[in-house]
Design a protein around this motif. Structure first.
Motif, PDB file in Angstrom:
ATOM      1  N   LEU A  53       0.862  -1.186   0.000  1.00 36.68           N
ATOM      2  CA  LEU A  53       0.000   0.000   0.000  1.00 36.68           C
ATOM      3  C   LEU A  53       0.903   1.242   0.000  1.00 36.68           C
ATOM      4  O   LEU A  53       1.953   1.247   0.638  1.00 36.68           O
ATOM      5  CB  LEU A  53      -0.832  -0.012   1.290  1.00 36.68           C
ATOM      6  CG  LEU A  53      -1.985   0.972   1.371  1.00 36.68           C
ATOM      7  CD1 LEU A  53      -3.198   0.399   0.635  1.00 36.68           C
ATOM      8  CD2 LEU A  53      -2.374   1.238   2.821  1.00 36.68           C
TER       9      LEU A  53
ATOM     10  N   ARG B 112      -0.172   6.881   3.242  1.00 38.19           N
ATOM     11  CA  ARG B 112      -1.075   8.026   3.119  1.00 38.19           C
ATOM     12  C   ARG B 112      -0.734   9.069   4.181  1.00 38.19           C
ATOM     13  O   ARG B 112      -0.361   8.706   5.304  1.00 38.19           O
ATOM     14  CB  ARG B 112      -2.533   7.606   3.370  1.00 38.19           C
ATOM     15  CG  ARG B 112      -3.021   6.378   2.641  1.00 38.19           C
ATOM     16  CD  ARG B 112      -3.369   6.718   1.207  1.00 38.19           C
ATOM     17  NE  ARG B 112      -4.339   5.800   0.646  1.00 38.19           N
ATOM     18  CZ  ARG B 112      -4.051   4.710  -0.062  1.00 38.19           C
ATOM     19  NH1 ARG B 112      -2.804   4.361  -0.272  1.00 38.19           N
ATOM     20  NH2 ARG B 112      -5.030   3.965  -0.574  1.00 38.19           N
TER      21      ARG B 112
ATOM     22  N   GLU C  81      -2.693  10.721   6.071  1.00 38.36           N
ATOM     23  CA  GLU C  81      -3.494  10.612   7.305  1.00 38.36           C
ATOM     24  C   GLU C  81      -2.882   9.605   8.297  1.00 38.36           C
ATOM     25  O   GLU C  81      -3.127   9.671   9.498  1.00 38.36           O
ATOM     26  CB  GLU C  81      -4.964  10.275   7.012  1.00 38.36           C
ATOM     27  CG  GLU C  81      -5.229   9.024   6.222  1.00 38.36           C
ATOM     28  CD  GLU C  81      -5.335   9.268   4.713  1.00 38.36           C
ATOM     29  OE1 GLU C  81      -4.711  10.234   4.227  1.00 38.36           O
ATOM     30  OE2 GLU C  81      -6.035   8.495   4.040  1.00 38.36           O
TER      31      GLU C  81
ATOM     32  N   ASN D 185      -2.095  -0.148  10.820  1.00 36.08           N
ATOM     33  CA  ASN D 185      -2.946   0.387   9.755  1.00 36.08           C
ATOM     34  C   ASN D 185      -3.352  -0.818   8.910  1.00 36.08           C
ATOM     35  O   ASN D 185      -2.700  -1.154   7.932  1.00 36.08           O
ATOM     36  CB  ASN D 185      -2.210   1.424   8.912  1.00 36.08           C
ATOM     37  CG  ASN D 185      -3.067   1.908   7.752  1.00 36.08           C
ATOM     38  OD1 ASN D 185      -4.288   1.758   7.764  1.00 36.08           O
ATOM     39  ND2 ASN D 185      -2.428   2.476   6.747  1.00 36.08           N
ATOM     40  N   LEU D 186      -4.425  -1.465   9.346  1.00 36.45           N
ATOM     41  CA  LEU D 186      -4.873  -2.699   8.686  1.00 36.45           C
ATOM     42  C   LEU D 186      -5.859  -2.356   7.577  1.00 36.45           C
ATOM     43  O   LEU D 186      -6.354  -1.237   7.500  1.00 36.45           O
ATOM     44  CB  LEU D 186      -5.535  -3.596   9.736  1.00 36.45           C
ATOM     45  CG  LEU D 186      -4.590  -4.153  10.799  1.00 36.45           C
ATOM     46  CD1 LEU D 186      -5.380  -4.857  11.882  1.00 36.45           C
ATOM     47  CD2 LEU D 186      -3.563  -5.099  10.185  1.00 36.45           C
ATOM     48  N   PRO D 187      -6.181  -3.322   6.724  1.00 41.04           N
ATOM     49  CA  PRO D 187      -7.221  -3.064   5.709  1.00 41.04           C
ATOM     50  C   PRO D 187      -8.554  -2.796   6.409  1.00 41.04           C
ATOM     51  O   PRO D 187      -8.925  -3.541   7.310  1.00 41.04           O
ATOM     52  CB  PRO D 187      -7.304  -4.392   4.946  1.00 41.04           C
ATOM     53  CG  PRO D 187      -6.131  -5.204   5.362  1.00 41.04           C
ATOM     54  CD  PRO D 187      -5.652  -4.686   6.672  1.00 41.04           C
ATOM     55  N   TYR D 188      -9.228  -1.712   6.020  1.00 39.38           N
ATOM     56  CA  TYR D 188     -10.525  -1.424   6.649  1.00 39.38           C
ATOM     57  C   TYR D 188     -11.601  -0.976   5.659  1.00 39.38           C
ATOM     58  O   TYR D 188     -12.655  -0.476   6.043  1.00 39.38           O
ATOM     59  CB  TYR D 188     -10.377  -0.400   7.784  1.00 39.38           C
ATOM     60  CG  TYR D 188      -9.697   0.901   7.419  1.00 39.38           C
ATOM     61  CD1 TYR D 188     -10.290   1.813   6.550  1.00 39.38           C
ATOM     62  CD2 TYR D 188      -8.450   1.220   7.950  1.00 39.38           C
ATOM     63  CE1 TYR D 188      -9.665   3.006   6.226  1.00 39.38           C
ATOM     64  CE2 TYR D 188      -7.802   2.410   7.632  1.00 39.38           C
ATOM     65  CZ  TYR D 188      -8.424   3.299   6.761  1.00 39.38           C
ATOM     66  OH  TYR D 188      -7.800   4.469   6.439  1.00 39.38           O
ATOM     67  N   VAL D 189     -11.327  -1.127   4.369  1.00 38.12           N
ATOM     68  CA  VAL D 189     -12.328  -0.732   3.371  1.00 38.12           C
ATOM     69  C   VAL D 189     -13.342  -1.883   3.232  1.00 38.12           C
ATOM     70  O   VAL D 189     -12.952  -3.056   3.169  1.00 38.12           O
ATOM     71  CB  VAL D 189     -11.656  -0.437   2.007  1.00 38.12           C
ATOM     72  CG1 VAL D 189     -12.696  -0.038   0.968  1.00 38.12           C
ATOM     73  CG2 VAL D 189     -10.591   0.663   2.160  1.00 38.12           C
TER      74      VAL D 189
ATOM     75  N   VAL E 278     -12.153   2.942  -4.283  1.00 36.31           N
ATOM     76  CA  VAL E 278     -10.790   3.359  -3.922  1.00 36.31           C
ATOM     77  C   VAL E 278     -10.084   3.663  -5.239  1.00 36.31           C
ATOM     78  O   VAL E 278     -10.053   2.826  -6.144  1.00 36.31           O
ATOM     79  CB  VAL E 278     -10.059   2.230  -3.147  1.00 36.31           C
ATOM     80  CG1 VAL E 278      -8.613   2.622  -2.867  1.00 36.31           C
ATOM     81  CG2 VAL E 278     -10.786   1.908  -1.853  1.00 36.31           C
TER      82      VAL E 278
ATOM     83  N   LEU F 115      -6.202  -3.580   1.569  1.00 37.27           N
ATOM     84  CA  LEU F 115      -7.342  -2.656   1.639  1.00 37.27           C
ATOM     85  C   LEU F 115      -8.633  -3.319   2.115  1.00 37.27           C
ATOM     86  O   LEU F 115      -9.431  -2.706   2.818  1.00 37.27           O
ATOM     87  CB  LEU F 115      -7.609  -2.064   0.240  1.00 37.27           C
ATOM     88  CG  LEU F 115      -6.577  -1.091  -0.317  1.00 37.27           C
ATOM     89  CD1 LEU F 115      -6.758  -0.930  -1.819  1.00 37.27           C
ATOM     90  CD2 LEU F 115      -6.690   0.260   0.377  1.00 37.27           C
TER      91      LEU F 115
ATOM     92  N   GLU G 187      -5.491   2.648  12.889  1.00 33.60           N
ATOM     93  CA  GLU G 187      -6.137   3.582  11.964  1.00 33.60           C
ATOM     94  C   GLU G 187      -7.485   2.982  11.568  1.00 33.60           C
ATOM     95  O   GLU G 187      -7.606   1.763  11.399  1.00 33.60           O
ATOM     96  CB  GLU G 187      -5.265   3.783  10.710  1.00 33.60           C
ATOM     97  CG  GLU G 187      -5.922   4.733   9.724  1.00 33.60           C
ATOM     98  CD  GLU G 187      -5.011   5.146   8.569  1.00 33.60           C
ATOM     99  OE1 GLU G 187      -3.826   5.420   8.805  1.00 33.60           O
ATOM    100  OE2 GLU G 187      -5.512   5.181   7.433  1.00 33.60           O
TER     101      GLU G 187
HETATM  102  N1  GLN Z   1      -6.972   5.041   3.586  1.00 29.67           N
HETATM  103  C1  GLN Z   1      -7.032   4.026   2.576  1.00 29.67           C
HETATM  104  C2  GLN Z   1      -8.067   4.381   1.525  1.00 29.67           C
HETATM  105  O1  GLN Z   1      -9.169   4.729   1.860  1.00 29.67           O
HETATM  106  C3  GLN Z   1      -7.341   2.676   3.145  1.00 29.67           C
HETATM  107  C4  GLN Z   1      -6.190   2.146   3.867  1.00 29.67           C
HETATM  108  C5  GLN Z   1      -6.548   0.926   4.670  1.00 29.67           C
HETATM  109  O2  GLN Z   1      -7.459   0.157   4.365  1.00 29.67           O
HETATM  110  N2  GLN Z   1      -5.821   0.762   5.689  1.00 29.67           N
HETATM  111  O3  GLN Z   1      -7.767   4.321   0.361  1.00 29.67           O
END
Ligand code: GLN
Length: 281
Positions: free
Chosen positions: A91, A94, A96, A186-190, A198, A209, A239
């Motif tokens: 990834l 970012r 943030e 900062n794990l996948p959270y989408v 995205v 993601l 995150e």
């Molecule tokens: N911030 C990322 C995005 O929305 C997602 C990163 C994540 O899943 N950790 O593209």
């Protein structure tokens, strides 16, 4: 074609194709094609491009127009004031996520020699930033992806912190040989259904993601694993995505009934980091 003309041409082309930050992107790609820094670009704008440079630049712009993120094209990205090598196996860091690093630094200060783990380290940006800002910390960085760990290794070497960070391949906290004071992730959270929105999709690894149906599948697993691996008074920092604050707080309350939980907002006012602190037993 001069540098000025090349820049203006690409800027227009990118803007017409709705690429965000067209000016900056055009500059980044031109500097990469010419192997020059910002100062050289702006002090000698009328210098001509060689046919070879024109070809390289054109190729970069074509890739960008097809949606490939510029960080992959140029092979690096700045994060926390440091430059990191990136490729399609990780990834792209970012801005943030810098909030997560800042919070981890603040919370590590109460320890003289904190033991920290960066879970799902990817390119190693979080672990490396922590190592450089916390000289007495001992750091683990884990990732389930072996190719990502190879990228993280490159970055640890680039920033000369390879002796301070133990890289481990495996599922989140499972490869840890000891319990830790601070867990940063900062794990996948989408949400799976939101993945098509995205804007780097098709280029960045889905593994980094995709947070499952509600976006919190992997975060939930980490919270469960943290029960056995977080020392008393320890901190778990994660995150999260927009609108996930309440769901994550509830989830944490269910698992750690005694802990204190705080949500920290990013510069846009979005709940971005969740911080759980365990009591001292
Ligand atoms: N911030 C990322 C995005 O929305 C997602 C990163 C994540 O899943 N950790 O593209």
């Amino acid at each position: 074609m001069t540098r000025r003309q090349a820049l203006s041409h690409a800027r227009k082309l990118l803007a017409t194709n709705n690429i965000e930050g067209a000016s900056l992107e055009a500059e980044l790609l031109l500097r990469y094609a010419l192997k020059i820094d910002r100062i050289q670009l702006y002090t000698e704008p009328d210098q001509g491009l060689t046919p070879q440079q024109e070809e390289t630049y054109r190729h970069c712009i074509e890739r960008r127009l097809k949606g490939e993120p510029s960080a992959y094209i140029v092979g690096h990205r700045e994060f926390f004031g440091l430059d990191f090598y990136v490729d399609k196996n990780v990834l792209i860091p970012r801005p943030e996520t810098e909030l997560l690093v800042e919070q981890a630094i603040v919370r590590s200060r109460k320890y003289s020699a904190p033991v920290i783990v960066d879970v799902g380290t990817g390119c190693g940006a979080i672990a490396t930033s922590l190592a450089l800002n916390l000289p007495n910390a001992r750091i683990y960085a884990t990732d389930v992806s072996e190719v990502a760990v190879n990228v993280a290794r490159c970055n640890c070497q680039k920033h000369r912190v390879q002796d301070r960070i133990s890289l481990l391949i495996g599922n989140m906290l499972k490869p840890l040989p000891e319990s830790v004071d601070i867990i940063v992730a900062n794990l996948p959270y989408v949400r799976t259904t939101n993945l098509p929105q995205v804007n780097t999709i098709g280029f960045e690894p889905c593994l980094a993601l995709d947070g499952g149906a509600d976006g919190l599948g992997i975060i939930h697993q980490l919270c469960i694993q943290a029960k056995d691996k977080l020392l008393s008074s320890g901190c778990l920092l994660m995150e999260i995505g927009m609108g996930q604050g309440t769901a994550v707080t509830n989830l944490l309350h269910d698992i750690f009934s005694q802990a204190s939980i705080k949500i920290i907002l990013d510069l846009s006012g979005i709940a971005r980091v969740v911080c759980l602190t365990l009591p001292s037993y």
